[in-house]
Design a protein around this motif. Sequence first.
Motif: not given
Length: 158
Positions: A1-14
Amino acid sequence: MALGTPATVALTTAGISFTPHAYEHDAANRNFGEEAASALGLDPEQVFKTLLADVDGRLVVAIVPVTGKLDLGALAAAIGGKRAGMADPKVAERKTGYVVGGISPIGQKTRLTTVLDETAELFDTVFVSGGRRGFDIEIAPADLTEVTGAIIAAIARD
């Protein structure tokens, strides 16, 4: 679940550090922020809700503590506007890509002007929606400001 939303993807990418917190959402509960604070055993003043407002015909994201209310006049003033009202929930969902109760200030479909209430700076970390009901993200206020491009202002009232 940690990488399952646009929010977590955006944070991980940044490359921005965050901690995911999932909890069991009660579908009958419409007080999403208060539910998150209770379910996660948090100080409700440290949990922030994401609201969308219309300021002079422009959609604006407001992030305020779940313990308070959005001061629409203060929000308008913070971005140099005159009049503000709450946005239509359907418009909010369409522009952000999230459902009401799970709208994250991070990773929205359309980048919108964002204002974070100044009380966020009282904490080392704050909690905001992670992009779905029953999922919050713990993040440093400075990192939240950075990833959303937020303005810091006094926009909450009791």
